[in-house]
Scaffold this active site. Structure first.
Site, PDB file in Angstrom:
ATOM      1  CG  ASP A 293      -0.203   0.072   2.524  1.00 37.12           C
ATOM      2  OD1 ASP A 293       1.024   0.237   2.523  1.00 37.12           O
ATOM      3  OD2 ASP A 293      -0.870  -0.025   3.568  1.00 37.12           O
TER       4      ASP A 293
ATOM      5  CE1 TYR B   8       9.242   0.767   4.782  1.00 39.17           C
ATOM      6  CE2 TYR B   8       7.584   1.511   3.231  1.00 39.17           C
ATOM      7  CZ  TYR B   8       7.920   1.003   4.468  1.00 39.17           C
ATOM      8  OH  TYR B   8       6.947   0.746   5.386  1.00 39.17           O
TER       9      TYR B   8
END
Ligand code: NAD
Ligand code: G6P
Ligand code: MN
Length: 445
Positions: free
Chosen positions: A172, A268
């Site tokens: 997500d 990330y």
């Protein structure tokens, strides 16, 4: 046209994300009708708290749906069309260890990246494969839509161990970032954007973003992100609803974007480009696992317990969010052949021309009743290719280690991770992780 009613089992019924998915399913019954909803978990007590509240919610909002929570695989997986999976093998207690053990050696500990993600991967593979096997035994035509992390390692493991299974691994994070992009652009919905994106899970880049008329939205977004990261205009004025760690991550994205000014990065990547910053910014006594246990877990369980005590969910403070909408959109795409364009984790097989055909990549796919059809992304630049080759090798070595029980392969995986400074530190972390994970990992020799 009447839509066929679906039967769903949520595996990891005790997850903090289960109520959001239930609310989303109930809000979309006109588009995705349901005849049966089941929860499956291997922790009866944890699941019961979410299930008791769900029973109250369903009785009030959709009493025609048959609802059941169980720890018995046969009962759970028989007669289902979709398995929506989000298990956390070892639960938050082990996530906390994944985060804190590397920090003893000055290395960042994270749920899905670096040593923490590797440790979690070694726990998850067996749990996820077990669920696939239950599904195939009791409902051979069903699809498993899997959120269980670390999705990159889980996807590589399922590609190798269950190559013919109907499992789609999803994330997500791109959706969450696209929501922020839509806010920056002043759009009502992220679905007004068509995106091109490639990478590994939690390791990718947007290369093109357009509106439905084909206008290029990248220049405006890049101008914003290079200054503010993915902090939205509203948040910049002080209206942030995010917890501090996520606020920091969305801000840090600007420094990640500077590495490749023509694209927009997944948040990330900060762990791989700035591992020392991340280590310095974190507190070994209070990591993200602690923040989640104090906030999301407390909120979800106390709200569920409140609902089951007062036996009404009229004022329930449980909301459907984009995490939930994504998995429901995916189930709809398969059930009703909607041909929605979605980012999914699939075998490369030439999607990225100059990258490992056997790597699991995250790319846009058209999704219909036969599953995902990936959209080709052409050749990628040397910077991304170099990074992705290193990272995919880490993920493959972890799966090698799990399959063959090899200490050496896992040491190599940790050493190859950009987040770990050298082989000696890799070994120290590995030895501590082995001890902490003795109930979960295969024995390594
Ligand atoms: P959680 O600990 O609240 O829930 C996980 C549940 O799984 C627990 O109830 C636990 O008992 C159960 N479980 C553990 N091992 C199991 C097994 N072998 N069989 C059946 N049930 C098992 O965790 P959470 O924070 O709600 O997250 C759930 C999962 O979803 C995690 O893997 C998390 O990383 C993942 N997640 C993924 C994404 C994504 O982008 N892919 C996004 C959000 C969450
Ligand atoms: C994002 C990622 C997920 C990850 C989650 C962690 O949504 O895509 O893969 O699990 O963040 O969130 P948490 O709030 O548990 O730290
Ligand atoms: Mn994710």
């Amino acid at each position: 046209m009447t839509l066929k009613k679906q039967s769903i089992v949520v595996a990891g019924g005790g997850s903090t994300f289960t109520p959001g998915i239930v609310m989303m399913l109930l809000e979309n019954l006109d588009k995705f009708p349901i005849r049966s909803l089941k929860f499956y978990d291997n922790d009866k007590e944890r699941q019961k708290q979410i299930a008791d509240a769900t029973e109250v919610i369903i009785k009030e909002r959709a009493p025609e749906i048959e609802f059941k929570a169980t720890t018995d695989p046969e009962e759970a997986f028989t007669d289902v069309d979709f398995v929506m999976a989000h298990i956390r093998v070892g639960k938050y207690a082990m996530r906390e260890k994944d985060e804190k053990i590397p920090m003893k050696y000055g290395v960042i500990g994270q749920e899905t990246c670096g040593p923490g993600g590797i440790a979690y991967g070694m726990r998850s593979i067996g749990g996820v494969v077990e669920i696939i096997d239950y599904m195939e035994k009791y409902s051979p035509d069903a699809w498993m839509l899997n959120y269980s992390n670390p999705a990159a390692i889980v996807a590589e493991a399922t590609r190798r161990l269950r190559p013919d299974s109907k499992i789609i691994n999803i994330c997500d994070m791109p959706v969450g970032i696209e929501l922020r992009m839509a806010e920056v652009l002043g759009l009502e919905s992220r679905k007004e954007m068509d995106v091109r994106y490639y990478g590994l899970n939690h390791f990718g880049w947007w290369t093109d973003i357009r509106d439905k008329e084909g206008n290029d939205l990248m220049p405006k977004l890049i101008d914003w992100v290079k200054e503010h990261g993915y902090i939205t205009p509203k948040e910049l004025e002080g209206a942030s609803e995010e917890e501090p760690s996520w606020e920091y991550t969305f801000g840090k994205a600007k420094e990640v974007q500077w590495l490749d000014p023509d694209t927009l990065p997944n948040t990330y990547l900060k762990y791989y480009f700035y591992p020392q910053d991340e280590a310095e910014h974190s507190d070994i006594n209070y990591t993200r696992a602690n923040e989640v246990m104090d906030n999301r877990e407390k909120h979800v369980f106390s709200e569920c317990n409140r609902i089951s005590n007062i036996k009404t969910a009229e004022d329930a403070k449980l909301v459907a969010d984009d995490h939930a909408s994504y998995i429901v959109d995916l189930a709809r795409a398969i059930a009703y052949n909607t041909k929605e364009r979605m980012l999914l984790i699939v075998p490369n097989h030439g999607v990225i021309e100059n990258f490992d055909a056997e790597g699991m990549v995250e790319v846009p796919c058209i999704v219909g009743s036969q599953g995902p059809e990936p959209m080709t992304q052409g050749s990628i630049p040397r910077f991304q290719k170099g990074l992705m080759e290193q990272q995919v090798a880490v993920e493959k070595l972890v799966v090698d280690a799990w399959i063959t029980g090899s200490y050496q392969k896992l040491w190599q995986a940790l050493t190859l991770s950009r987040i770990v400074p050298n082989a000696r530190v890799a070994k120290q972390i590995l030895d501590d992780l082995i001890e902490a994970n003795e109930d979960f990992w295969p024995v390594l020799k």
